[in-house]
Motif scaffolding. Structure first.
Motif, mmCIF file in Angstrom:
data_model
loop_
_atom_site.group_PDB
_atom_site.id
_atom_site.type_symbol
_atom_site.label_atom_id
_atom_site.label_comp_id
_atom_site.label_asym_id
_atom_site.label_seq_id
_atom_site.Cartn_x
_atom_site.Cartn_y
_atom_site.Cartn_z
ATOM 1 N N TYR A 161 -2.382 5.698 0.779
ATOM 2 C CA TYR A 161 -3.219 5.300 -0.367
ATOM 3 C C TYR A 161 -4.161 4.144 -0.051
ATOM 4 C CZ TYR A 161 -0.251 8.248 -3.267
ATOM 5 O OH TYR A 161 0.405 9.309 -3.811
ATOM 6 N N GLY A 162 -3.666 3.150 0.653
ATOM 7 C CA GLY A 162 -4.477 1.957 0.915
ATOM 8 C C GLY A 162 -4.772 1.221 -0.383
ATOM 9 N N PRO A 163 -5.567 0.151 -0.280
ATOM 10 C CA PRO A 163 -5.915 -0.583 -1.500
ATOM 11 C C PRO A 163 -6.953 0.202 -2.304
ATOM 12 C CG PRO A 163 -7.067 -1.508 0.372
ATOM 13 C CD PRO A 163 -6.197 -0.417 0.914
ATOM 14 N N PRO A 164 -7.152 -0.145 -3.578
ATOM 15 C CA PRO A 164 -8.217 0.503 -4.352
ATOM 16 C C PRO A 164 -9.560 0.344 -3.637
ATOM 17 C CG PRO A 164 -6.863 -0.895 -5.758
ATOM 18 C CD PRO A 164 -6.420 -1.144 -4.353
ATOM 19 N N ARG A 165 -10.466 1.278 -3.893
ATOM 20 C CA ARG A 165 -11.740 1.350 -3.179
ATOM 21 C C ARG A 165 -12.531 0.028 -3.172
ATOM 22 N NH1 ARG A 165 -15.026 6.045 -2.355
ATOM 23 N NH2 ARG A 165 -14.034 7.214 -4.014
ATOM 24 N N LEU A 210 -4.422 -12.934 -3.694
ATOM 25 C CA LEU A 210 -4.545 -12.171 -4.947
ATOM 26 C C LEU A 210 -4.906 -10.722 -4.624
ATOM 27 C CD1 LEU A 210 -4.854 -11.999 -8.081
ATOM 28 C CD2 LEU A 210 -7.227 -12.702 -7.768
ATOM 29 N N MET A 211 -5.887 -10.576 -3.725
ATOM 30 C CA MET A 211 -6.365 -9.254 -3.342
ATOM 31 C C MET A 211 -5.231 -8.424 -2.707
ATOM 32 S SD MET A 211 -9.559 -8.770 -0.718
ATOM 33 C CE MET A 211 -8.731 -9.095 0.829
ATOM 34 N N VAL A 212 -4.461 -9.053 -1.817
ATOM 35 C CA VAL A 212 -3.392 -8.326 -1.120
ATOM 36 C C VAL A 212 -2.257 -7.977 -2.088
ATOM 37 C CG1 VAL A 212 -1.626 -8.465 0.689
ATOM 38 C CG2 VAL A 212 -3.912 -9.390 1.107
ATOM 39 N N ALA A 213 -1.796 -8.983 -2.845
ATOM 40 C CA ALA A 213 -0.614 -8.770 -3.690
ATOM 41 C C ALA A 213 -0.874 -7.723 -4.768
ATOM 42 C CB ALA A 213 -0.180 -10.103 -4.318
ATOM 43 N N ARG A 214 -2.049 -7.792 -5.374
ATOM 44 C CA ARG A 214 -2.335 -6.859 -6.458
ATOM 45 C C ARG A 214 -2.612 -5.443 -5.947
ATOM 46 N NH1 ARG A 214 -3.242 -9.166 -11.799
ATOM 47 N NH2 ARG A 214 -4.082 -7.131 -12.366
ATOM 48 N N SER A 215 -2.854 -5.315 -4.640
ATOM 49 C CA SER A 215 -3.159 -3.992 -4.081
ATOM 50 C C SER A 215 -1.924 -3.226 -3.629
ATOM 51 C CB SER A 215 -4.064 -4.141 -2.852
ATOM 52 O OG SER A 215 -5.270 -4.732 -3.210
ATOM 53 N N LEU A 216 -0.793 -3.908 -3.497
ATOM 54 C CA LEU A 216 0.363 -3.287 -2.830
ATOM 55 C C LEU A 216 0.692 -1.895 -3.371
ATOM 56 C CD1 LEU A 216 2.786 -6.326 -2.359
ATOM 57 C CD2 LEU A 216 1.515 -5.114 -0.578
ATOM 58 N N VAL A 217 0.738 -1.784 -4.702
ATOM 59 C CA VAL A 217 1.040 -0.474 -5.277
ATOM 60 C C VAL A 217 -0.250 0.102 -5.869
ATOM 61 C CG1 VAL A 217 2.426 0.809 -6.927
ATOM 62 C CG2 VAL A 217 3.420 -1.160 -5.738
ATOM 63 N N ASN A 218 -0.812 1.056 -5.167
ATOM 64 C CA ASN A 218 -2.026 1.724 -5.647
ATOM 65 C C ASN A 218 -1.660 2.572 -6.873
ATOM 66 O OD1 ASN A 218 -4.191 3.609 -5.983
ATOM 67 N ND2 ASN A 218 -4.841 3.132 -3.893
ATOM 68 N N PRO A 219 -2.348 2.392 -7.998
ATOM 69 C CA PRO A 219 -1.984 3.125 -9.223
ATOM 70 C C PRO A 219 -1.975 4.650 -9.047
ATOM 71 C CG PRO A 219 -3.613 1.428 -9.711
ATOM 72 C CD PRO A 219 -3.472 1.463 -8.217
ATOM 73 N N LYS A 220 -2.676 5.149 -8.023
ATOM 74 C CA LYS A 220 -2.678 6.605 -7.811
ATOM 75 C C LYS A 220 -1.283 7.158 -7.519
ATOM 76 C CE LYS A 220 -7.389 7.085 -6.042
ATOM 77 N NZ LYS A 220 -8.084 6.978 -4.754
ATOM 78 N N VAL A 221 -0.364 6.288 -7.067
ATOM 79 C CA VAL A 221 0.989 6.789 -6.742
ATOM 80 C C VAL A 221 1.653 7.418 -7.970
ATOM 81 C CG1 VAL A 221 1.379 5.069 -4.911
ATOM 82 C CG2 VAL A 221 2.244 4.604 -7.205
ATOM 83 N N SER A 241 0.675 1.392 3.695
ATOM 84 C CA SER A 241 -0.744 1.570 4.032
ATOM 85 C C SER A 241 -1.551 0.315 3.709
ATOM 86 C CB SER A 241 -1.329 2.795 3.318
ATOM 87 O OG SER A 241 -1.307 2.603 1.917
ATOM 88 N N VAL A 242 -1.121 -0.430 2.695
ATOM 89 C CA VAL A 242 -1.796 -1.696 2.397
ATOM 90 C C VAL A 242 -1.417 -2.734 3.467
ATOM 91 C CG1 VAL A 242 -1.960 -3.591 0.725
ATOM 92 C CG2 VAL A 242 -2.102 -1.228 -0.049
ATOM 93 N N GLY A 243 -0.171 -2.685 3.943
ATOM 94 C CA GLY A 243 0.248 -3.543 5.058
ATOM 95 C C GLY A 243 -0.605 -3.243 6.284
ATOM 96 N N LEU A 244 -0.809 -1.971 6.552
ATOM 97 C CA LEU A 244 -1.625 -1.526 7.696
ATOM 98 C C LEU A 244 -3.072 -2.020 7.528
ATOM 99 C CD1 LEU A 244 -1.576 2.234 8.805
ATOM 100 C CD2 LEU A 244 -3.597 0.834 9.022
ATOM 101 N N TRP A 245 -3.605 -1.837 6.337
ATOM 102 C CA TRP A 245 -4.983 -2.289 6.045
ATOM 103 C C TRP A 245 -5.101 -3.793 6.296
ATOM 104 C CZ3 TRP A 245 -5.641 -5.449 1.513
ATOM 105 C CH2 TRP A 245 -6.970 -5.788 1.233
ATOM 106 N N PHE A 246 -4.092 -4.563 5.838
ATOM 107 C CA PHE A 246 -4.187 -6.004 6.046
ATOM 108 C C PHE A 246 -4.009 -6.364 7.523
ATOM 109 C CE2 PHE A 246 -3.028 -10.509 5.891
ATOM 110 C CZ PHE A 246 -4.158 -10.974 5.227
ATOM 111 N N GLU A 247 -3.200 -5.586 8.241
ATOM 112 C CA GLU A 247 -3.060 -5.849 9.681
ATOM 113 C C GLU A 247 -4.410 -5.659 10.386
ATOM 114 O OE1 GLU A 247 0.197 -3.370 10.956
ATOM 115 O OE2 GLU A 247 1.658 -4.992 10.690
ATOM 116 N N LEU A 248 -5.179 -4.661 9.962
ATOM 117 C CA LEU A 248 -6.505 -4.473 10.566
ATOM 118 C C LEU A 248 -7.389 -5.692 10.291
ATOM 119 C CD1 LEU A 248 -7.293 -0.715 9.749
ATOM 120 C CD2 LEU A 248 -6.457 -1.669 11.898
ATOM 121 N N LEU A 249 -7.278 -6.250 9.092
ATOM 122 C CA LEU A 249 -8.069 -7.438 8.765
ATOM 123 C C LEU A 249 -7.586 -8.650 9.553
ATOM 124 C CD1 LEU A 249 -8.451 -7.234 4.860
ATOM 125 C CD2 LEU A 249 -9.902 -6.264 6.620
#
Ligand SMILES: [Fe+2]
Ligand SMILES: [Fe+2]
Length: 290
Positions: free
Chosen positions: A126-130, A222-233, A70-78
């Protein structure tokens, strides 16, 4: 530049996938299979990991792979927005624009594929943190020039390294492996294009402009790499997200995984003057640099 674009266009015509038909979305989910390779998971080898049963580890793998997708998807949109903005002044009759549009079309299919895959396994996107989600919107307006393609390359190549290993792993869900295989094949062309664009767009920059580009690249990655695993998992297996996050960041296995993912793109950035010593602190914070 045109020669590369022409070659990539031919390759795209020869081999592309349609995930709508090339993936059997009706296949049942085998609950004994992993969502991703366990050794690459953020808690692997920690005390928290030792406290989980095999079933819980498999559950967590399903959530962790969904977070990364989902973070990959989010970055693809960007990146699609950055590319389309970059194309605004391009020549519509040239191979350069034709390939760039082909790449955007690939990314449209990828984002659909990632979204469908997450839905198939019935886990949250999950996507990246809010905070990062909001920041992303701003970045597509600010990130311009070589830093846009440099961060595209980093995002693509870290996922490429991880997916190349995942797609061969027979312990992993067949649909996830096929998603990875499709992505790896098409992203190879994107990475070639991104490297070319970075080199081309770096030409003729002033010293001051280069410093801006170095900063933008480091902050975006930094933003992308640190977002990969959303802590909510971590909550999916009863681990407090803050405890899980802390354990992951201090986990030598996970740090080694992140460095392994970052090795190739960071070497490219260094060769091209986009990773100067005074930015290394930011890169270390991204975990991509040891
Ligand atoms: Fe993609
Ligand atoms: Fe891509």
């Amino acid at each position: 530049m045109t020669a590369t674009a022409e070659r990539l266009l031919k390759s795209s015509a020869r081999q592309s996938y349609d995930p709508e038909v090339d993936i059997d979305w009706s296949a049942p989910v085998d609950p004994s299979l992993w969502g991703m390779q366990p050794e690459r998971m953020s808690l692997y080898g920690t005390e928290l990991w030792d406290g989980l049963t095999k079933e819980q580890r498999i559950t967590l793998s399903q959530h962790e792979v969904a977070s990364i997708a989902s973070v990959g998807l989010w970055f693809e949109l960007l990146l699609m927005q950055m590319m389309l903005r970059d194309l605004y002044d391009d020549d519509p009759t040239g191979a350069h624009m034709h390939y760039a549009l082909t790449e955007v079309a690939d990314e449209c299919r990828h984002s659909t594929m990632f979204g469908k895959s997450i839905a198939h396994f019935g886990v949250p996107a999950y996507g990246p943190p809010r905070k990062i989600h909001r920041l992303g919107r701003l970045f597509t307006h600010v990130v311009r020039g070589p830093s846009s393609y440099a961060s595209i390359l980093v995002a693509e190549e870290i996922l490429d390294t991880w997916q190349r290993e995942l797609m061969k792993d027979e312990r992993v869900q067949p649909i996830t492996r096929m998603v990875a295989r499709i992505h790896v094949l098409e992203e190879a062309r994107h990475m070639t294009f991104a490297r070319d664009e970075v080199r081309r767009q770096l030409e003729g920059l002033s010293r001051a402009q280069l410093v801006v580009q170095q900063n933008l690249t480091a902050q975006t990655c930094l933003m992308v790499a640190r977002s990969l695993v959303n802590p909510k998992v971590y909550a999916s297996v009863g681990i407090d997200p803050r405890d899980g996050r802390r354990a992951a960041l201090g986990n030598p296995h996970y740090r080694a995984t992140m460095q392994w993912m970052g090795e190739k793109p960071l070497a490219f950035l260094r060769e091209n003057g986009l990773l100067p010593e005074n930015q290394e602190r930011v890169w270390r914070a991204s975990l991509l640099l040891g």
